[in-house]
Design an enzyme around this catalytic site. Structure first.
Site, PDB file in Angstrom:
ATOM      1  N   CYS A 155      41.057  32.822  43.816  1.00  0.00           N
ATOM      2  CA  CYS A 155      39.652  32.336  44.473  1.00  0.00           C
ATOM      3  C   CYS A 155      38.694  33.064  44.392  1.00  0.00           C
ATOM      4  CB  CYS A 155      39.843  31.358  45.892  1.00  0.00           C
ATOM      5  SG  CYS A 155      41.484  30.203  45.648  1.00  0.00           S
ATOM      6  N   THR A 158      36.903  50.152  26.710  1.00  0.00           N
ATOM      7  CA  THR A 158      37.981  49.752  25.676  1.00  0.00           C
ATOM      8  C   THR A 158      37.774  48.073  27.248  1.00  0.00           C
ATOM      9  OG1 THR A 158      39.237  50.899  25.668  1.00  0.00           O
ATOM     10  CG2 THR A 158      40.440  49.831  26.228  1.00  0.00           C
ATOM     11  N   LEU A 210      39.297  27.174  44.375  1.00  0.00           N
ATOM     12  CA  LEU A 210      39.828  27.107  42.889  1.00  0.00           C
ATOM     13  C   LEU A 210      40.887  26.234  42.963  1.00  0.00           C
ATOM     14  CD1 LEU A 210      38.605  27.183  39.984  1.00  0.00           C
ATOM     15  CD2 LEU A 210      40.384  28.919  39.580  1.00  0.00           C
ATOM     16  N   ASN A 217      43.563  34.805  47.718  1.00  0.00           N
ATOM     17  CA  ASN A 217      42.841  34.737  46.008  1.00  0.00           C
ATOM     18  C   ASN A 217      44.004  34.995  45.498  1.00  0.00           C
ATOM     19  OD1 ASN A 217      41.635  35.003  44.285  1.00  0.00           O
ATOM     20  ND2 ASN A 217      41.327  36.874  44.382  1.00  0.00           N
ATOM     21  N   GLY A 218      45.076  33.688  44.984  1.00  0.00           N
ATOM     22  CA  GLY A 218      46.157  34.417  43.990  1.00  0.00           C
ATOM     23  C   GLY A 218      47.649  32.498  44.491  1.00  0.00           C
ATOM     24  N   ARG A 226      34.434  46.270  25.811  1.00  0.00           N
ATOM     25  CA  ARG A 226      35.076  45.785  24.318  1.00  0.00           C
ATOM     26  C   ARG A 226      35.252  44.441  24.573  1.00  0.00           C
ATOM     27  NH1 ARG A 226      36.208  51.274  20.897  1.00  0.00           N
ATOM     28  NH2 ARG A 226      34.297  51.794  20.250  1.00  0.00           N
TER      29      ARG A 226
END
Length: 572
Positions: A2, A341, A50, A74-75, A344
């Site tokens: 979340c 990195t 979420l 969050n998790g 990309r």
């Protein structure tokens, strides 16, 4: 996952509340399903949800029945069923996997995070003591930032993403993984402290291939805790292919164990792993897999082969170079980094996540962490000794929250898609980081390629009664970094675009505001300019550049194509 935002001890919290809600709205992409907020004393906690577990009853912030404790998380907490049993005297109000954090805090105080098996970033406000406690998971799979303001020195701000803090804070830090903050002392202290975090430590635990295999299988099983459709990100490389193979088996097994006769769809069930290790989950009865690349990319071909082998329902997506270039500004805004990195590799993942969410999926498994744990990056072949190999592994794992974990979290959550990473399971991680590093070293002359022991653990050639996990050529396929595997022309195209955007004069002229962090390539310079459009100078200290180890004689470009062992592989 979340999105969370919190302001502790604000000077005028009621007046600040509308602004706090607007700041939290900046991360609503992380939690599009519902929003909630609680104001207590001079503190506000805001949550963007979420919904994956406890769909009907898991809204946040979560309040204790007495009203003294308010929690924003969050998790995912994978051992929440066992924790509920441990805290059976607490009057739980929901089926949320996060709610046990409140009774754990009441029982263990600042040691509560030690009891959690999962990925998490949370803030718990104790209104009785006017105290806030914040914690982040051991490796930093879940993002969390902390900020301070010179205009309100006693206020402490917390948020899932930088963009919530840049208006109010002139000092921002990435909250360190494996740590807990306590407002009583105004200190951040480490709670996760295994011996292997010390880069001078030389472990010597003997290797047991079966133990290694079973530990990863258990890790994947935990992460199928969901009440919504889920899938796997499948690049066709070793890591994602193993995760996909195990997930396909575990999904099939869970469906076989489900008793349709005695299953009451109206009864409220807890999703997750019970004390006996059995998986209780919802979602699809067949695993879905997802891949992306430029047309004809090596990853697409390999992923297609793996999907057919494991029996997943496969979804293949392509993107053009121009579509990738067009997405760069959005990627940098969501990723909150200018590391070459990361950008990309994040762009294809960002594009794929949008496609996946459009297909009704909320959660995917991903293969991050394996290369750091096993020394799988091709430059590890240049490690001069087992001791230095181990030290580099430990260093890479400790910085995952600034690199691959950040990428996996923010690329997916930009579209409200949660990525779970089985390789970074606490138990699996501790097992692997305690192994004798001599077992992990890359020794081509002995036929030991990168991640040899992981490959060998899932090689069932000598086990005729065990169904193979992967085709042999996939199990022993050489490492391709995601940004390479989606198509070599992706990186070449980025470099060409940067060459057009940045002049030689610009690159040669240092910018004072960048201090010692001056880009050395046009591509890096280009990304930094884009980052600066969105974020102030104070945000730059949360960024780490990912580069191979220079003192091992490694090439400066992070692409695996430039590793000497990759060149040898191509030549052969």
């Amino acid at each position: 996952m979340c999105g969370i935002f919190a302001a502790f001890r604000h000077t005028d919290v009621q007046e600040y509340r509308p602004h706090a809600l607007q700041l939290s709205k900046r991360i609503r992409h992380r939690g599009p399903d519902w929003s909630g907020n609680v104001v207590k004393n001079s503190t506000i906690l805001v949550h963007e949800r979420l919904a994956i577990v406890g769909l009907e009853s898991g809204s946040q912030p979560i309040k204790s029945p007495c009203g003294n404790y308010t929690l924003c998380v969050n998790g995912e907490i994978y051992n929440h069923i066992q924790l509920r049993e441990e805290c059976s005297d607490y009057p739980f109000q929901s089926l949320s996997d996060c709610e046990p954090i409140i009774p754990l805090y009441l029982k263990y105080g600042l040691d509560a995070p030690k009891k959690l098996d999962g990925m998490f970033a949370w803030c718990l406000y104790d209104s009785k003591e006017d105290r806030i406690v914040a914690a982040r998971d051991p490796i930093g799979i879940t993002t969390l930032y902390m900020g301070k303001s010179s205009k309100s020195p006693k206020t402490r701000f917390f948020a899932s993403e930088l963009k919530c803090l840049i208006d109010d804070c002139d000092e921002i830090v990435a909250f360190p993984p494996g740590h807990v903050y306590d407002s009583k002392s105004d200190q951040i202290t480490r709670y996760f402290n295994p011996q292997w975090l010390d880069e001078s430590y030389m472990p010597s635990t003997p290797l047991d291939y079966k133990v290694l295999r079973h530990s990863l299988e258990k890790s994947v099983r935990k992460r199928l805790m969901a009440e919504v459709p889920y899938g796997v990100l499948l690049s066709g490389g070793l890591d994602s292919s193993l995760i996909a193979s195990i997930a396909a088996r575990e999904t099939e097994r869970a469906n076989e164990e489900l008793d349709p006769v005695n299953y009451d769809s109206e009864e409220k069930h807890l999703a997750g792993i019970d004390a006996q290790g059995n998986l209780h989950t919802g979602g699809w009865s067949r695993l879905h897999s997802f891949a992306i690349g430029l047309p004809g990319a090596p990853d697409l071909l390999a992923a297609r082969k793996v999907a057919k082998f494991i029996g997943s329902l496969h979804h293949e997506h392509t993107f053009t170079l121009q579509e990738g270039l067009d997405a760069l500004d959005d990627v940098i805004y969501h990723l909150e980094t200018y590391d070459v990195t990361t950008i990309r590799a994040s762009t294809p993942m960002f594009l794929l996540s949008r496609k996946i969410k459009a297909q009704g999926v909320k959660m995917v498994l991903s293969g991050e962490g394996s290369d750091e744990i096993f020394g799988g990056y091709l430059y590890f072949a240049q490690a001069p000794s087992a001791k230095e190999f181990q030290a580099e592994c430990a260093s890479r794992v400790k910085n995952l929250h600034l690199a691959d974990c950040l990428r996996a979290n923010k690329s997916t959550m930009a579209w409200g898609l949660e990525a779970r990473v089985p390789f970074l399971d606490r138990d699996f991680l501790n097992l692997c980081m305690e192994l004798d590093p001599n077992e992990k070293m890359i020794k081509p002359e002995e036929g030991r390629i990168e991640k040899y022991i992981l490959r060998k653990a899932f090689d069932t050639t000598d086990e005729p009664n065990v169904k193979p996990y992967l085709p042999e050529d996939i199990l022993w396929r050489q490492k391709e970094q995601f940004s390479d595997g989606v198509g070599y022309s992706w990186i070449d195209g980025l470099k060409d675009a940067a060459e057009e955007a940045i002049s030689d004069e610009m690159l040669a002229t240092p910018r004072p505001e960048w201090g010692d962090d001056q880009p050395t390539t046009k591509e890096a310079y280009w990304y930094r300019l884009k980052f600066d459009k969105f974020f102030p100078k104070s945000a730059a200290n949360t960024v780490m550049r990912w580069i191979p180890k220079a003192d091992w004689g490694c090439h400066g470009d992070p692409s695996g194509r430039f590793a000497k062992i990759h060149e040898q592989h191509i030549d052969n």
